[in-house]
Design a protein around this motif. Structure first.
Motif, PDB file in Angstrom:
ATOM      1  N   GLY A 510      -5.361 -21.303  -8.776  1.00 58.07           N
ATOM      2  CA  GLY A 510      -6.478 -21.911  -9.501  1.00 58.07           C
ATOM      3  C   GLY A 510      -7.500 -20.880  -9.911  1.00 58.07           C
ATOM      4  N   LEU A 511      -8.752 -21.142  -9.539  1.00 64.60           N
ATOM      5  CA  LEU A 511      -9.836 -20.223  -9.860  1.00 64.60           C
ATOM      6  C   LEU A 511      -9.963 -19.083  -8.864  1.00 64.60           C
ATOM      7  N   THR A 512      -9.197 -19.139  -7.795  1.00 63.35           N
ATOM      8  CA  THR A 512      -9.261 -18.098  -6.774  1.00 63.35           C
ATOM      9  C   THR A 512      -8.298 -16.973  -7.136  1.00 63.35           C
ATOM     10  N   ASN A 513      -8.825 -15.763  -7.205  1.00 66.40           N
ATOM     11  CA  ASN A 513      -8.021 -14.594  -7.530  1.00 66.40           C
ATOM     12  C   ASN A 513      -8.156 -13.593  -6.394  1.00 66.40           C
ATOM     13  N   ARG A 514      -7.134 -13.472  -5.602  1.00 65.07           N
ATOM     14  CA  ARG A 514      -7.216 -12.590  -4.443  1.00 65.07           C
ATOM     15  C   ARG A 514      -5.834 -12.028  -4.110  1.00 65.07           C
ATOM     16  N   HIS A 515      -5.811 -11.061  -3.199  1.00 63.42           N
ATOM     17  CA  HIS A 515      -4.584 -10.459  -2.705  1.00 63.42           C
ATOM     18  C   HIS A 515      -4.653 -10.432  -1.180  1.00 63.42           C
ATOM     19  N   ARG A 516      -3.495 -10.348  -0.563  1.00 64.92           N
ATOM     20  CA  ARG A 516      -3.455 -10.230   0.889  1.00 64.92           C
ATOM     21  C   ARG A 516      -2.630  -9.011   1.285  1.00 64.92           C
ATOM     22  N   ILE A 517      -2.758  -8.598   2.528  1.00 73.18           N
ATOM     23  CA  ILE A 517      -2.086  -7.395   3.018  1.00 73.18           C
ATOM     24  C   ILE A 517      -0.585  -7.648   3.110  1.00 73.18           C
ATOM     25  N   ASN A 518       0.177  -6.664   2.727  1.00 73.02           N
ATOM     26  CA  ASN A 518       1.633  -6.726   2.808  1.00 73.02           C
ATOM     27  C   ASN A 518       2.061  -6.280   4.208  1.00 73.02           C
ATOM     28  N   ARG A 519       2.651  -7.198   4.959  1.00 75.23           N
ATOM     29  CA  ARG A 519       3.083  -6.880   6.322  1.00 75.23           C
ATOM     30  C   ARG A 519       4.592  -6.717   6.441  1.00 75.23           C
ATOM     31  N   SER A 520       5.288  -6.604   5.307  1.00 72.57           N
ATOM     32  CA  SER A 520       6.729  -6.404   5.332  1.00 72.57           C
ATOM     33  C   SER A 520       7.041  -4.963   4.967  1.00 72.57           C
ATOM     34  N   GLY A 521       8.287  -4.690   4.598  1.00 69.34           N
ATOM     35  CA  GLY A 521       8.662  -3.348   4.200  1.00 69.34           C
ATOM     36  C   GLY A 521       9.058  -2.476   5.377  1.00 69.34           C
ATOM     37  N   ASP A 522       9.245  -1.198   5.096  1.00 75.70           N
ATOM     38  CA  ASP A 522       9.632  -0.209   6.106  1.00 75.70           C
ATOM     39  C   ASP A 522       8.396   0.138   6.934  1.00 75.70           C
ATOM     40  N   ARG A 523       8.362  -0.363   8.160  1.00 77.50           N
ATOM     41  CA  ARG A 523       7.143  -0.182   8.974  1.00 77.50           C
ATOM     42  C   ARG A 523       6.971   1.263   9.450  1.00 77.50           C
ATOM     43  N   GLN A 524       8.060   2.002   9.635  1.00 79.62           N
ATOM     44  CA  GLN A 524       7.924   3.408  10.021  1.00 79.62           C
ATOM     45  C   GLN A 524       7.314   4.211   8.876  1.00 79.62           C
ATOM     46  N   LEU A 525       7.757   3.946   7.662  1.00 83.76           N
ATOM     47  CA  LEU A 525       7.159   4.604   6.498  1.00 83.76           C
ATOM     48  C   LEU A 525       5.709   4.166   6.335  1.00 83.76           C
TER      49      LEU A 525
END
Length: 563
Positions: A510-525
């Protein structure tokens, strides 16, 4: 003659059984494993409660198959109550909880009161096989439908007239789209040359198809924004680049393989041992089933599939890595190695961006050194914590002497302790434990340091420019090289950031435009990049200038701040 009703809430690993008498009183309530001895014991206990037993179950196959077979083989009267009926009937019983015992009670009571329930009639072998084949075909059709819908959506975005003119479920239109996706490309080709191009690829009805495509191209002379990118996406789909995919489910001792054509139909399946002879058998199998352009989709390229991946690379085969195939969401989802191999192949067919396997050689040497050093560091940390615990509970004279010292000096002093005969047994054994633990810490720290020096030598050979960057040390640079592997593995910087879990994830509505932290992916990298960022936040002026506004705006702005 007393009559009883036994209701069973069936599950995958366990069932729950409740037995009622003619008045509805509970005679037995038990949870049993889905195992034949347990089921036979339950049968004997239930029959001991009454002269005539009526059984009711809420599943007719899947997890209840063994239970049904046991009851039928012992001549028991068995009724089937659908799960939907049980769910609706539960509302008329006291309590709002949802447990297996309560469901079993509802099943038994419904069997006691109702006269419209159907008996369970197990099918013969042919019926069971027909049901399995039908379910398998349904899975294949669903996967094919999903791929076709994705293709239609992409084509509608750039060339809606062609999407309306073509039936993309047929082989001919799919072959056309492998070469030409935009109106301009089809107009340049012309109907006659396009017909010849299709005939050379053995497409039926080439003239009609070419004429329909040319007419659609004449109706659109405007280029849509993003046309080139979407056309490239359609063109580079794996299903349109190869004549088939061999999916392989890898294990320590065995390999299961399935050959699948671009539409998703299974051509053949096989299995082989996980050794050099088995690798050659799989390659011969692939050459027989897919003699043209083919691709291998492997699970576990970095573990059980490493040997096969190296063999195929030396043989000049195209290999891609697939993640663990998605399981069906149904309760009685089927699971075999061959089904996993088929799903691996279809996962490769439906994936837009395929993963190239990591290289071996120097990259693999770096990886094993990193893993070994990490294990030594963890063991040293555990030993240090153990040493501090010993010091806390040590005799007073030892504790007062050692607590005055700090970290490394404390370890050195503990390694020099002696258990003198004049001391009591508690003092001597505590000193021995402290000495042994301290020497273990020193050995592990020395091992970690030697491994770090070897890692540094390899990094200087592979990418010495990394070590010239502020905040990048031998361990972090080695982790970056291990995850990155080789040029061309990532299509862009954004893909590398997403792989590392460093890209913010859109979470707008809707009118809310935001992002959140990515907690996936290669955690060692991700940890390596985080370490570099922390150092540069303290020492690099450019990073300091960037971090201040990013910290104020936060991740909601889509600009990555410190984490």
């Amino acid at each position: 003659m007393s009559r009883i009703w036994a209701g069973v809430d069936a599950g995958k690993t366990h069932h729950h059984c409740v037995v009622l008498d003619a008045e509805g009183a509970k005679l037995l309530s038990r949870r049993v494993a889905n195992d034949e001895p347990e089921l036979l014991q339950l049968l004997a206990d239930v029959l001991a409660l009454g002269d005539e037993a009526t059984w009711a179950v809420d599943l007719a196959d899947g997890g209840a198959a063994l239970l049904i077979a046991v009851l039928v083989n012992h001549g028991q009267h068995l009724l089937y109550i659908p799960g939907r009926v049980v769910n609706r009937a539960s509302g008329s019983y006291r309590g709002e909880g949802k447990t297996d015992a309560r469901d079993a009670l509802v099943i038994a009571d419904q069997a006691r009161m109702r006269r419209d329930l159907n008996p369970v009639r197990p099918g013969d072998e042919a019926t069971v096989e027909l049901k399995l084949f039908t379910a398998r075909r349904t899975d294949l059709v669903c996967d094919r439908t999903r791929a076709v819908n994705r293709l239609r959506g992409a084509l509608t975005g750039i060339f809606p007239a062609l999407e309306r003119a073509l039936e993309v479920t047929n082989t001919g239109p799919l072959m056309l789209l492998t070469g030409y996706q935009t109106p301009a490309a089809i107009r340049r080709m012309g109907a006659r040359r396009l017909e010849t191009w299709l005939r050379n690829r053995r497409v039926r009805g080439a003239a009609t198809l070419a004429r329909a495509a040319a007419e659609a191209a004449e109706r659109q002379h405007t280029a849509v924004v993003g046309e080139k990118a979407i056309a490239q996406l359609v063109h580079t789909m794996l299903a349109e680049q190869v004549d088939g995919v061999i999916g392989v489910d890898t294990h320590r001792d065995t390999l299961a393989a399935a050959a699948v054509n671009p539409i998703g139909a299974v051509l053949a399946t096989t299995d082989s041992p996980a050794n050099a002879r088995g690798y050659r058998r799989l390659l011969d199998f692939a050459r027989r089933q897919i003699p043209g352009r083919r691709c291998w989709a492997l699970e576990g390229v970095g573990s059980f599939g490493a040997g096969l991946a190296a063999f195929l690379d030396q043989a000049g085969e195209q290999v891609v890595e697939v993640l663990r195939p998605k399981r069906p969401t149904v309760r009685d989802g089927r699971k075999t190695d061959m089904i996993d191999a088929i799903r691996a192949a279809k996962e490769a067919l439906s994936t837009e961006h395929l993963i190239q396997p990591r290289l071996r050689g120097e990259r693999e040497a770096l990886r094993v050194l990193l893993v070994t050093r990490h294990g030594a560091v963890l063991a040293a940390t555990a030993a240090i914590n153990q040493l501090k615990g010993f010091i806390v509970s040590a005799p007073d004279d030892l504790r007062s002497e050692l607590r005055k010292l700090k970290g490394p000096a404390q370890v050195v002093r503990c390694a020099q302790l002696r258990d003198r005969p004049t001391h009591d047994v508690e003092h001597r054994m505590t000193a021995r434990a402290l000495r042994s633990t301290a020497r273990r810490i020193q050995a592990l720290q020395a091992e970690a340091k030697d491994l770090e020096n070897e890692i540094l030598v390899l990094v200087r050979q592979l990418a010495p420019e990394l070590l010239d960057l502020l905040g990048v040390g031998p361990i972090t640079s080695a982790q970056i090289l291990v995850s990155w592997s080789h040029p061309g593995r990532f299509r862009s910087e954004a893909a590398f950031a997403s792989f590392a879990g460093a890209s913010p994830i859109p979470a707008s509505s809707g009118l809310t435009n935001r992002h959140r932290i990515n907690r996936s992916g290669d955690r060692q990298l991700n940890r390596a990049l985080h370490t570099i960022t922390l150092i540069r936040m303290r020492l690099d002026p450019a990073t300091k200038t960037y971090v201040v506004p990013a910290a104020v705006q936060g991740p909601a702005s889509g600009r990555p701040g410190p984490r």
